[in-house]
Design a protein around this motif. Sequence first.
Motif, PDB file in Angstrom:
ATOM      1  N   UNK A   1     -10.388  31.043  -6.984  1.00  0.00           N
ATOM      2  CA  UNK A   1      -9.120  31.208  -6.131  1.00  0.00           C
ATOM      3  C   UNK A   1      -9.192  28.877  -6.756  1.00  0.00           C
ATOM      4  N   UNK A   2      -8.684  28.129  -6.554  1.00  0.00           N
ATOM      5  CA  UNK A   2      -8.126  26.893  -6.003  1.00  0.00           C
ATOM      6  C   UNK A   2      -7.062  26.581  -5.423  1.00  0.00           C
ATOM      7  N   UNK A   3      -6.381  25.271  -5.040  1.00  0.00           N
ATOM      8  CA  UNK A   3      -5.423  24.981  -4.043  1.00  0.00           C
ATOM      9  C   UNK A   3      -4.701  24.041  -4.817  1.00  0.00           C
ATOM     10  N   UNK A   4      -3.364  23.995  -4.786  1.00  0.00           N
ATOM     11  CA  UNK A   4      -2.233  22.654  -5.401  1.00  0.00           C
ATOM     12  C   UNK A   4      -2.176  22.283  -3.931  1.00  0.00           C
ATOM     13  N   UNK A   5      -1.343  20.995  -4.518  1.00  0.00           N
ATOM     14  CA  UNK A   5      -0.116  19.781  -3.993  1.00  0.00           C
ATOM     15  C   UNK A   5       0.749  19.540  -3.970  1.00  0.00           C
ATOM     16  N   UNK A   6       1.724  18.929  -3.937  1.00  0.00           N
ATOM     17  CA  UNK A   6       2.508  18.250  -4.896  1.00  0.00           C
ATOM     18  C   UNK A   6       1.519  17.214  -5.808  1.00  0.00           C
ATOM     19  N   UNK A   7       1.802  17.216  -7.125  1.00  0.00           N
ATOM     20  CA  UNK A   7       1.270  15.596  -6.926  1.00  0.00           C
ATOM     21  C   UNK A   7       0.896  14.406  -7.095  1.00  0.00           C
ATOM     22  N   UNK A   8       2.152  13.740  -6.452  1.00  0.00           N
ATOM     23  CA  UNK A   8       2.587  12.689  -6.087  1.00  0.00           C
ATOM     24  C   UNK A   8       1.962  12.524  -4.739  1.00  0.00           C
ATOM     25  N   UNK A   9       2.587  13.658  -3.775  1.00  0.00           N
ATOM     26  CA  UNK A   9       1.928  13.820  -2.979  1.00  0.00           C
ATOM     27  C   UNK A   9       0.713  13.161  -2.998  1.00  0.00           C
TER      28      UNK A   9
ATOM     29  N   UNK B   1       8.852  13.846   1.761  1.00  0.00           N
ATOM     30  CA  UNK B   1       9.468  13.309   0.694  1.00  0.00           C
ATOM     31  C   UNK B   1       9.494  11.916   1.209  1.00  0.00           C
ATOM     32  N   UNK B   2       9.829  11.657   2.234  1.00  0.00           N
ATOM     33  CA  UNK B   2       9.858   9.869   2.721  1.00  0.00           C
ATOM     34  C   UNK B   2       9.174   9.619   2.668  1.00  0.00           C
ATOM     35  N   UNK B   3       7.763   9.903   3.043  1.00  0.00           N
ATOM     36  CA  UNK B   3       6.348   9.603   2.877  1.00  0.00           C
ATOM     37  C   UNK B   3       6.232   8.849   1.582  1.00  0.00           C
ATOM     38  N   UNK B   4       6.731  10.078   0.600  1.00  0.00           N
ATOM     39  CA  UNK B   4       7.217   9.687  -1.183  1.00  0.00           C
ATOM     40  C   UNK B   4       7.625   8.581  -1.200  1.00  0.00           C
ATOM     41  N   UNK B   5       9.285   8.606  -1.510  1.00  0.00           N
ATOM     42  CA  UNK B   5      10.149   7.233  -1.351  1.00  0.00           C
ATOM     43  C   UNK B   5       9.477   5.898  -0.899  1.00  0.00           C
ATOM     44  N   UNK B   6       9.435   6.066   0.292  1.00  0.00           N
ATOM     45  CA  UNK B   6       8.627   4.340   1.189  1.00  0.00           C
ATOM     46  C   UNK B   6       7.472   4.234  -0.239  1.00  0.00           C
TER      47      UNK B   6
END
Length: 366
Positions: free
Chosen positions: A194-202, A327-332
């Motif tokens: 197994x492995x874990x993923x996350x939104x790539x840009x975040x 999303x707010x952090x990503x946009x910033x």
Amino acid sequence: MSDTMRHHWLLVGACGWVLLILMFASKFINFNFRVPDDYGGKPEMLSWTVSAMKNVKSSAAQESERKPQPSDMPSAGPASAEQSDWQAVAAERLELLASVCRNASLRNLTHTPVNKFVLDRIFVCDKHKILFCQTPKVGNTQWKKVLIVLNGAFSTVEEIPENVVHDHEKNGLPRLSSLSNQEITKRLNTYFKFFIVRDPFERLISAFKDKFLQNPRFEPWYKHDIAPAIIRKYRKGRREEGTGLRFEDFVRYLGDPGRRRLDRQFGDHIIHWVTYAELCAPCDIPYSVVGHHETLERDAPYILKAAGIDRLVSYPTIPPGITRYNRTKVERYFSGISKRDVRRLYARFQGDFSLFGYQQPDFLLN
């Protein structure tokens, strides 16, 4: 008696004025809360007004009606109905993964040879026949603690010192690359993987913050070697080299098709920002489960259950709000970056977005 009544009504009147003043002032009062950005990282400051607080509570109440809360789950493991629901989600993730792996147009972004770089990322627990592929900046420290306990070096995750977790001479976690080809093949074919993923840009934002802004004292090379090399090649205003690495410099480097020479110079330190496909070869290794950081509160207990270790070890407590997509952090972070650079970055990480069902970030691309 009249004086007593007069004092009584004066007191009531004063209280009334105080209440009116407080009600009027509450409209302008801000309350500050700290929401942790990542495991062990510095918290983000979010400002909430009184009216916003009410909206958050209302949204949270509605959300609690739609999906089960972690506190509702039994400590010994998920209930059968919930287990069935999670198995369906896990199966959908693997079906999507297989479908995207078959997409010839994305092959260059999804397929990776199972080489030493990949095998170095995979940790082994022979005692319980488990393989875990490390994907940095997705809460992997906690999973490594779970494996350390399973391998018998410590009794509980709470006992493990932080400096031991990443010290591969002390943590008792062998890498798959340390075994013979025959032993590697056997484990890849038979172990729970197994492995874990996350939104790539975040994830990239988390890597940038951790390595170049907060910069742990025991990792000076990110600030003193890697950052200057990126600045020299990618900063447009060369006169500002002394100001430290900016996120736009980092994005320009990551999206550059000609970055390979720098990557070779940086060595294994690039693991904090290379793609999941490059780290774990998910199209070339038959993984049993892919967990998602955004649903880790639910995923973690089920992964332990699926691996047959839920009665032996618990996943560490997850701080509130730490796994939620922001999303707010990503946009910033992306606000000052050109569309050209964002599109080049997305072109590199498109395979990760597609393999694991993350939405294309149109709010940044268009």
